[in-house]
Every structure is written in structure tokens, then in C-alpha cells.
Design a protein around this motif. Structure first.
Motif, PDB file in Angstrom:
ATOM      1  N   VAL A  14       0.838  -1.200   0.000  1.00 22.11           N
ATOM      2  CA  VAL A  14       0.000   0.000   0.000  1.00 22.11           C
ATOM      3  C   VAL A  14       0.876   1.255   0.000  1.00 22.11           C
ATOM      4  N   LEU A  15       1.973   1.203   0.750  1.00 21.79           N
ATOM      5  CA  LEU A  15       2.860   2.357   0.821  1.00 21.79           C
ATOM      6  C   LEU A  15       3.909   2.361  -0.294  1.00 21.79           C
ATOM      7  N   GLY A  16       3.920   1.318  -1.120  1.00 18.56           N
ATOM      8  CA  GLY A  16       4.853   1.260  -2.233  1.00 18.56           C
ATOM      9  C   GLY A  16       6.281   0.970  -1.813  1.00 18.56           C
ATOM     10  N   LEU A  17       6.455   0.163  -0.784  1.00 14.80           N
ATOM     11  CA  LEU A  17       7.785  -0.158  -0.257  1.00 14.80           C
ATOM     12  C   LEU A  17       8.076  -1.646  -0.386  1.00 14.80           C
ATOM     13  N   GLU A  18       9.349  -1.965  -0.353  1.00 15.04           N
ATOM     14  CA  GLU A  18       9.786  -3.358  -0.334  1.00 15.04           C
ATOM     15  C   GLU A  18       9.533  -3.930   1.059  1.00 15.04           C
ATOM     16  N   PRO A  19       9.097  -5.190   1.155  1.00 14.39           N
ATOM     17  CA  PRO A  19       8.936  -5.798   2.484  1.00 14.39           C
ATOM     18  C   PRO A  19      10.253  -5.792   3.244  1.00 14.39           C
ATOM     19  N   GLY A  20      10.181  -5.454   4.517  1.00 16.50           N
ATOM     20  CA  GLY A  20      11.365  -5.395   5.352  1.00 16.50           C
ATOM     21  C   GLY A  20      11.986  -4.015   5.445  1.00 16.50           C
ATOM     22  N   SER A  21      11.395  -3.025   4.755  1.00 14.25           N
ATOM     23  CA  SER A  21      11.930  -1.662   4.850  1.00 14.25           C
ATOM     24  C   SER A  21      11.799  -1.176   6.288  1.00 14.25           C
ATOM     25  N   ASN A  22      12.737  -0.326   6.706  1.00 18.83           N
ATOM     26  CA  ASN A  22      12.714   0.119   8.095  1.00 18.83           C
ATOM     27  C   ASN A  22      11.642   1.187   8.316  1.00 18.83           C
ATOM     28  N   TYR A  23      11.422   1.506   9.588  1.00 18.93           N
ATOM     29  CA  TYR A  23      10.322   2.399   9.943  1.00 18.93           C
ATOM     30  C   TYR A  23      10.522   3.821   9.423  1.00 18.93           C
ATOM     31  N   ALA A  24      11.763   4.268   9.290  1.00 14.14           N
ATOM     32  CA  ALA A  24      11.998   5.613   8.751  1.00 14.14           C
ATOM     33  C   ALA A  24      11.487   5.708   7.318  1.00 14.14           C
ATOM     34  N   ALA A  25      11.695   4.664   6.518  1.00 13.87           N
ATOM     35  CA  ALA A  25      11.177   4.644   5.143  1.00 13.87           C
ATOM     36  C   ALA A  25       9.659   4.561   5.143  1.00 13.87           C
ATOM     37  N   VAL A  26       9.095   3.804   6.079  1.00 16.41           N
ATOM     38  CA  VAL A  26       7.628   3.696   6.188  1.00 16.41           C
ATOM     39  C   VAL A  26       7.037   5.053   6.503  1.00 16.41           C
ATOM     40  N   LYS A  27       7.622   5.739   7.465  1.00 19.94           N
ATOM     41  CA  LYS A  27       7.107   7.043   7.871  1.00 19.94           C
ATOM     42  C   LYS A  27       7.197   8.046   6.729  1.00 19.94           C
ATOM     43  N   SER A  28       8.303   8.030   6.021  1.00 19.19           N
ATOM     44  CA  SER A  28       8.486   8.946   4.899  1.00 19.19           C
ATOM     45  C   SER A  28       7.485   8.672   3.778  1.00 19.19           C
ATOM     46  N   ALA A  29       7.301   7.397   3.422  1.00 21.81           N
ATOM     47  CA  ALA A  29       6.352   7.036   2.360  1.00 21.81           C
ATOM     48  C   ALA A  29       4.918   7.363   2.788  1.00 21.81           C
ATOM     49  N   PHE A  30       4.598   7.111   4.053  1.00 21.44           N
ATOM     50  CA  PHE A  30       3.255   7.411   4.551  1.00 21.44           C
ATOM     51  C   PHE A  30       2.961   8.905   4.451  1.00 21.44           C
ATOM     52  N   ARG A  31       3.901   9.726   4.883  1.00 19.60           N
ATOM     53  CA  ARG A  31       3.691  11.174   4.827  1.00 19.60           C
ATOM     54  C   ARG A  31       3.514  11.664   3.396  1.00 19.60           C
ATOM     55  N   ALA A  32       4.292  11.102   2.475  1.00 21.53           N
ATOM     56  CA  ALA A  32       4.184  11.520   1.072  1.00 21.53           C
ATOM     57  C   ALA A  32       2.838  11.117   0.482  1.00 21.53           C
ATOM     58  N   LYS A  33       2.384   9.898   0.782  1.00 22.94           N
ATOM     59  CA  LYS A  33       1.127   9.410   0.194  1.00 22.94           C
ATOM     60  C   LYS A  33      -0.100  10.028   0.859  1.00 22.94           C
ATOM     61  N   VAL A  34      -0.019  10.308   2.145  1.00 25.00           N
ATOM     62  CA  VAL A  34      -1.193  10.829   2.843  1.00 25.00           C
ATOM     63  C   VAL A  34      -1.507  12.263   2.411  1.00 25.00           C
ATOM     64  N   LYS A  35      -0.509  12.995   1.942  1.00 25.05           N
ATOM     65  CA  LYS A  35      -0.753  14.359   1.477  1.00 25.05           C
ATOM     66  C   LYS A  35      -1.672  14.387   0.266  1.00 25.05           C
ATOM     67  N   ALA A  36      -1.650  13.333  -0.524  1.00 20.58           N
ATOM     68  CA  ALA A  36      -2.477  13.285  -1.735  1.00 20.58           C
ATOM     69  C   ALA A  36      -3.951  13.035  -1.429  1.00 20.58           C
ATOM     70  N   VAL A  37      -4.262  12.502  -0.241  1.00 20.82           N
ATOM     71  CA  VAL A  37      -5.662  12.162   0.066  1.00 20.82           C
ATOM     72  C   VAL A  37      -6.181  12.807   1.346  1.00 20.82           C
ATOM     73  N   HIS A  38      -5.371  13.571   2.049  1.00 20.99           N
ATOM     74  CA  HIS A  38      -5.800  14.150   3.322  1.00 20.99           C
ATOM     75  C   HIS A  38      -6.801  15.287   3.074  1.00 20.99           C
ATOM     76  N   PRO A  39      -7.857  15.370   3.888  1.00 20.31           N
ATOM     77  CA  PRO A  39      -8.864  16.425   3.699  1.00 20.31           C
ATOM     78  C   PRO A  39      -8.318  17.850   3.792  1.00 20.31           C
ATOM     79  N   ASP A  40      -7.188  18.047   4.428  1.00 21.42           N
ATOM     80  CA  ASP A  40      -6.590  19.385   4.484  1.00 21.42           C
ATOM     81  C   ASP A  40      -5.986  19.795   3.141  1.00 21.42           C
ATOM     82  N   HIS A  41      -5.677  18.818   2.294  1.00 18.28           N
ATOM     83  CA  HIS A  41      -5.001  19.098   1.025  1.00 18.28           C
ATOM     84  C   HIS A  41      -5.912  18.948  -0.195  1.00 18.28           C
ATOM     85  N   VAL A  42      -6.897  18.063  -0.116  1.00 23.68           N
ATOM     86  CA  VAL A  42      -7.803  17.839  -1.254  1.00 23.68           C
ATOM     87  C   VAL A  42      -9.256  17.861  -0.747  1.00 23.68           C
TER      88      VAL A  42
END
Length: 189
Positions: A14-42
Motif C-alpha cells: 500500500v505504501l509502495g515499499l519493499e517488504p522489510g523496509s525500516n520504519y523511517a522509510a515507512v514514515k516517509s512514504a506514509f507522509r508523502a502518500k497521505v498528502k495526496a488524500v488528506h482532507p486538508d489538502h484535497v
């Protein structure tokens, strides 16, 4: 494959990451993807809100399951020797075993902390004199100097404690009769 590992892999997808990626990559990908669908932005629609819920659920799963990563800096001599080291994991100390001849980029899992990964960075401060010293390196150097000073003070205290222990054993612990007998033997000779 169990349903738990399938859920984790789906969350990574869902976040477009390889399995086993560390939490810093998860957090970064989540922040980037959530901006596209968050009610504050769209404009909130049913589709964007459902995508937001999916992203939030994926982040919630990976927040618990994704490995955390921390970096430690070692000198070439420390990396060559290896051994046990302590590492700070968000305020907790953990032990880890560094294998001899570890190289930069080696990943070590601390003992009893499978959710954490420690990446080893081997840096030679004498050979790398062109690089500016960052706050982490400066703090590590100051911490090492402080520990060395403490070890020297502890060794000096142990040396003094040995002298005090010998004095105590010889003069204080002995009864007055034993001390008098030693005095008589010493002066009789």
C-alpha cells in the motif's frame, strides 16, 4: 504464509515499499502518500477518505511491525576487534554483538530486540579529516573521552582502595593484642 505476514506485506505494498523496509522509510512514504488524500489538502470524497483509511491502517500495522534502525559510528580499530556494545534505542539501552572485521553498512540486530536494526558506520577520524564533524560525531567523541576519564578515575580509586584495604587488614581489623604482639616482635628483632 500466515495471515499476519500477509497483512504486513500488504501494508508495505500500500505504501509502495519493499517488504522489510525500516520504519523511517515507512514514515516517509506514509507522509508523502497521505498528502495526496488528506482532507486538508484535497476535497474530501468517499474515494479519498477510503484511501486515507487504508493508508492509516497500513501505517498502524507497520508502526508495530517494521524494523527500527539506528546508526552507530565506530573507528576502524573497534570494527576490526568487534565485541559487545551497548546502543541506545529510543531511550532504552540494548546489548549487541559486533562481529570482528565489520564493514560500513553491516546490519546487527541487538540482543532481545528483533524489531531493531543497528547499522554500523566505520569512520576513521584521522584519515577523514576533510569531513566536518557533525553533532553526533562530536557527542560520541565527548562521550568516549568522558568514559575514558571515568575508567581512569575508577582505576585510581581501586588502587587507593587496595592500599586502604591493606591498612585496614593490618592495623584496624586486628585486635589490640595482635597489634601489640606484632610491635613486640618487630622491636625485639
Amino acid at each position: 504464509m500466515s495471515s499476519a505476514s500477509e497483512a504486513i506485506n500488504a501494508a508495505y505494498r500500500v505504501l509502495g515499499l519493499e517488504p522489510g523496509s525500516n520504519y523511517a522509510a515507512v514514515k516517509s512514504a506514509f507522509r508523502a502518500k497521505v498528502k495526496a488524500v488528506h482532507p486538508d489538502h484535497v476535497e474530501p470524497t468517499a474515494d479519498t477518505l477510503s484511501r486515507l483509511q487504508i493508508l492509516l491502517k497500513a501505517h498502524e500495522i507497520l508502526k508495530m511491525c517494521a524494523p527500527r534502525q539506528v546508526d552507530i559510528v565506530m573507528t576502524p580499530e573497534e570494527a576490526r576487534v568487534g565485541g559487545l556494545r551497548t546502543v541506545d534505542l529510543d531511550g532504552r539501552s540494548a546489548m549487541m554483538r559486533v562481529l570482528p572485521f565489520s564493514k560500513t553498512g553491516a546490519i546487527v540486530v541487538p540482543i532481545g530486540e528483533p524489531a531493531w536494526q543497528v547499522r554500523i558506520l566505520v569512520r576513521d577520524p584521522m584519515a577523514d579529516c576533510t569531513a566536518d564533524e557533525g553533532p553526533a560525531e562530536r557527542a560520541a567523541r565527548e562521550e568516549k573521552a568522558r568514559k575514558l576519564a571515568e575508567a581512569e578515575a575508577r582505576a585510581k580509586a581501586n588502587e587507593n582502595a587496595g592500599l586502604l584495604t591493606a591498612f585496614y587488614e593490618r592495623f584496624v581489623k586486628a585486635s589490640p593484642a595482635v597489634r601489640f604482639a606484632r610491635w613486640v616482635r618487630k622491636n625485639a628483632a
